[in-house]
Design a protein around this motif. Structure first.
Motif, PDB file in Angstrom:
ATOM      1  N   GLN A   4       0.805  -1.217   0.000  1.00 18.68           N
ATOM      2  CA  GLN A   4       0.000   0.000   0.000  1.00 18.68           C
ATOM      3  C   GLN A   4       0.841   1.271   0.000  1.00 18.68           C
ATOM      4  N   LYS A   5       1.977   1.263   0.744  1.00 21.25           N
ATOM      5  CA  LYS A   5       2.833   2.441   0.845  1.00 21.25           C
ATOM      6  C   LYS A   5       4.136   2.041   1.513  1.00 21.25           C
ATOM      7  N   LEU A   6       5.113   2.888   1.438  1.00 22.60           N
ATOM      8  CA  LEU A   6       6.350   2.677   2.161  1.00 22.60           C
ATOM      9  C   LEU A   6       6.058   2.831   3.642  1.00 22.60           C
ATOM     10  N   GLY A   7       6.488   1.903   4.448  1.00 18.32           N
ATOM     11  CA  GLY A   7       6.230   1.962   5.885  1.00 18.32           C
ATOM     12  C   GLY A   7       7.164   2.906   6.613  1.00 18.32           C
ATOM     13  N   HIS A   8       8.467   2.643   6.531  1.00 14.18           N
ATOM     14  CA  HIS A   8       9.438   3.521   7.163  1.00 14.18           C
ATOM     15  C   HIS A   8      10.822   3.260   6.609  1.00 14.18           C
ATOM     16  N   VAL A   9      11.733   4.179   6.893  1.00 12.02           N
ATOM     17  CA  VAL A   9      13.135   4.065   6.505  1.00 12.02           C
ATOM     18  C   VAL A   9      13.960   4.153   7.776  1.00 12.02           C
ATOM     19  N   ASP A  46       0.288  10.156  15.645  1.00 13.71           N
ATOM     20  CA  ASP A  46      -1.031   9.572  15.907  1.00 13.71           C
ATOM     21  C   ASP A  46      -1.514   8.731  14.724  1.00 13.71           C
ATOM     22  N   ARG A  47      -1.079   9.074  13.540  1.00  9.26           N
ATOM     23  CA  ARG A  47      -1.454   8.348  12.330  1.00  9.26           C
ATOM     24  C   ARG A  47      -0.501   7.194  12.061  1.00  9.26           C
ATOM     25  N   GLU A  48       0.807   7.469  12.165  1.00  4.37           N
ATOM     26  CA  GLU A  48       1.837   6.471  11.851  1.00  4.37           C
ATOM     27  C   GLU A  48       2.932   6.589  12.901  1.00  4.37           C
ATOM     28  N   HIS A  49       3.107   5.543  13.713  1.00  6.22           N
ATOM     29  CA  HIS A  49       4.074   5.602  14.820  1.00  6.22           C
ATOM     30  C   HIS A  49       5.436   6.089  14.362  1.00  6.22           C
ATOM     31  N   HIS A  50       5.985   5.470  13.351  1.00  6.58           N
ATOM     32  CA  HIS A  50       7.259   5.953  12.826  1.00  6.58           C
ATOM     33  C   HIS A  50       7.348   5.731  11.320  1.00  6.58           C
ATOM     34  N   GLU A  51       7.904   6.758  10.678  1.00  6.33           N
ATOM     35  CA  GLU A  51       8.172   6.719   9.245  1.00  6.33           C
ATOM     36  C   GLU A  51       9.670   6.748   8.990  1.00  6.33           C
ATOM     37  N   PHE A  52      10.414   7.173  10.003  1.00  6.20           N
ATOM     38  CA  PHE A  52      11.851   7.335   9.890  1.00  6.20           C
ATOM     39  C   PHE A  52      12.479   6.986  11.227  1.00  6.20           C
ATOM     40  N   VAL A  53      13.536   6.172  11.183  1.00  6.13           N
ATOM     41  CA  VAL A  53      14.226   5.758  12.405  1.00  6.13           C
ATOM     42  C   VAL A  53      15.718   5.986  12.225  1.00  6.13           C
ATOM     43  N   ILE A  54      16.343   6.528  13.241  1.00  6.92           N
ATOM     44  CA  ILE A  54      17.792   6.704  13.232  1.00  6.92           C
ATOM     45  C   ILE A  54      18.366   5.821  14.331  1.00  6.92           C
ATOM     46  N   PHE A  55      19.337   5.005  13.976  1.00  4.64           N
ATOM     47  CA  PHE A  55      20.011   4.122  14.923  1.00  4.64           C
ATOM     48  C   PHE A  55      21.448   4.587  15.108  1.00  4.64           C
ATOM     49  N   ARG A  56      21.915   4.560  16.339  1.00  2.56           N
ATOM     50  CA  ARG A  56      23.302   4.927  16.618  1.00  2.56           C
ATOM     51  C   ARG A  56      24.214   3.872  15.992  1.00  2.56           C
ATOM     52  N   SER A  57      25.155   4.309  15.182  1.00  3.65           N
ATOM     53  CA  SER A  57      26.111   3.398  14.566  1.00  3.65           C
ATOM     54  C   SER A  57      27.112   2.960  15.621  1.00  3.65           C
ATOM     55  N   GLN A  62      28.382  -0.744  10.299  1.00  2.00           N
ATOM     56  CA  GLN A  62      27.044  -0.166  10.255  1.00  2.00           C
ATOM     57  C   GLN A  62      27.065   1.189   9.559  1.00  2.00           C
ATOM     58  N   GLN A  63      27.605   1.207   8.367  1.00  2.00           N
ATOM     59  CA  GLN A  63      27.618   2.414   7.549  1.00  2.00           C
ATOM     60  C   GLN A  63      26.417   2.385   6.623  1.00  2.00           C
ATOM     61  N   THR A  64      25.835   3.531   6.385  1.00  2.37           N
ATOM     62  CA  THR A  64      24.665   3.612   5.526  1.00  2.37           C
ATOM     63  C   THR A  64      25.046   4.246   4.196  1.00  2.37           C
ATOM     64  N   CYS A  65      24.515   3.716   3.136  1.00  5.89           N
ATOM     65  CA  CYS A  65      24.660   4.306   1.811  1.00  5.89           C
ATOM     66  C   CYS A  65      23.240   4.589   1.327  1.00  5.89           C
ATOM     67  N   VAL A  66      22.707   5.733   1.707  1.00  3.68           N
ATOM     68  CA  VAL A  66      21.333   6.099   1.383  1.00  3.68           C
ATOM     69  C   VAL A  66      21.320   6.833   0.054  1.00  3.68           C
ATOM     70  N   GLN A  67      20.448   6.389  -0.874  1.00  4.03           N
ATOM     71  CA  GLN A  67      20.314   7.102  -2.138  1.00  4.03           C
ATOM     72  C   GLN A  67      19.615   8.430  -1.889  1.00  4.03           C
ATOM     73  N   GLN A  68      18.487   8.419  -1.174  1.00  2.00           N
ATOM     74  CA  GLN A  68      17.838   9.647  -0.733  1.00  2.00           C
ATOM     75  C   GLN A  68      16.692   9.315   0.209  1.00  2.00           C
ATOM     76  N   LEU A  69      16.351  10.280   1.043  1.00  2.00           N
ATOM     77  CA  LEU A  69      15.174  10.221   1.905  1.00  2.00           C
ATOM     78  C   LEU A  69      14.246  11.319   1.421  1.00  2.00           C
ATOM     79  N   SER A  70      13.009  10.974   1.100  1.00  6.68           N
ATOM     80  CA  SER A  70      12.072  11.958   0.569  1.00  6.68           C
ATOM     81  C   SER A  70      10.869  12.107   1.476  1.00  6.68           C
ATOM     82  N   PHE A  71      10.484  13.352   1.720  1.00  8.97           N
ATOM     83  CA  PHE A  71       9.368  13.673   2.592  1.00  8.97           C
ATOM     84  C   PHE A  71       8.323  14.445   1.783  1.00  8.97           C
ATOM     85  N   SER A  72       7.133  13.891   1.682  1.00 10.02           N
ATOM     86  CA  SER A  72       6.055  14.486   0.901  1.00 10.02           C
ATOM     87  C   SER A  72       5.417  15.647   1.660  1.00 10.02           C
ATOM     88  N   CYS A  73       5.116  16.718   0.951  1.00 12.02           N
ATOM     89  CA  CYS A  73       4.440  17.880   1.525  1.00 12.02           C
ATOM     90  C   CYS A  73       3.114  18.100   0.800  1.00 12.02           C
TER      91      CYS A  73
END
Length: 180
Positions: A4-9, A46-57, A62-73
């Protein structure tokens, strides 16, 4: 069954506290939960507990290679407000881009991840499609220019590298850092 949709990153952070501050204070996400090693964030907890999570490396594995994080407005005005907020907070920009079907403000977070805040336009356009957008113009003028470009290039896609060269100069002259 279909997705249905992306849950979280989730991404790793070298400096969890700095990243938490950036994504809450500057980007405007809300902390839904957190521990010493993780921060769970949402645009609307209240709608979605989490869409984005940051973990301490905890190390080089535990290196991240993120292409991009996009936030809809919701509207183009939100993107213009982010333009000013990011400028005021000395955020480094990559570009402001019309994809025909969306207008995105691309920026870098404190650890160099490419991020985007975007507004979905009412128009359809074949991808790839990239034309620089000047968010200092009047909202109606920006929409008119995007729509005019889509009328010409919707079926084929569009790439205008020269517009990004001009944009880079314009952003730099406005005191905005561009690129890594």
């Amino acid at each position: 069954m279909a997705i249905q949709k992306l849950g979280h990153v989730g991404i790793y952070a070298k400096d969890l506290e700095n990243m938490r501050d950036f994504y809450t204070r500057v980007v405007g996400l809300h902390v839904a939960d957190e521990s010493a090693n993780a921060v769970f964030m949402s645009s609307d907890p209240d709608r979605e507990h989490h869409e984005f999570v940051i973990f301490r490396s905890s190390g080089p594995e535990q290196q991240t290679c993120v292409q991009q994080l996009s936030f809809s407005c919701e509207k183009l005005e939100d993107i213009v407000e982010y333009y000013q907020r990011f400028k005021d907070n000395d955020v480094r920009f990559r570009s402001v881009t019309s994809h025909g079907n969306a207008v995105g403000l691309y920026f870098y977070d404190p650890e160099g991840n490419v991020c985007e805040v975007y507004w979905t336009t009412p128009w359809k356009a074949r991808q790839p499609y990239g034309v620089a957008v000047d968010l200092t113009k009047d909202i109606d003028e920006i929409k008119r220019l995007v729509e005019e470009d889509v009328k010409v290039y919707a079926a084929t896609g569009h790439s205008d590298p020269e517009s990004f060269a001009r944009q880079k100069e314009q952003l730099a002259s406005a005191g905005i850092k561009v690129g890594l």
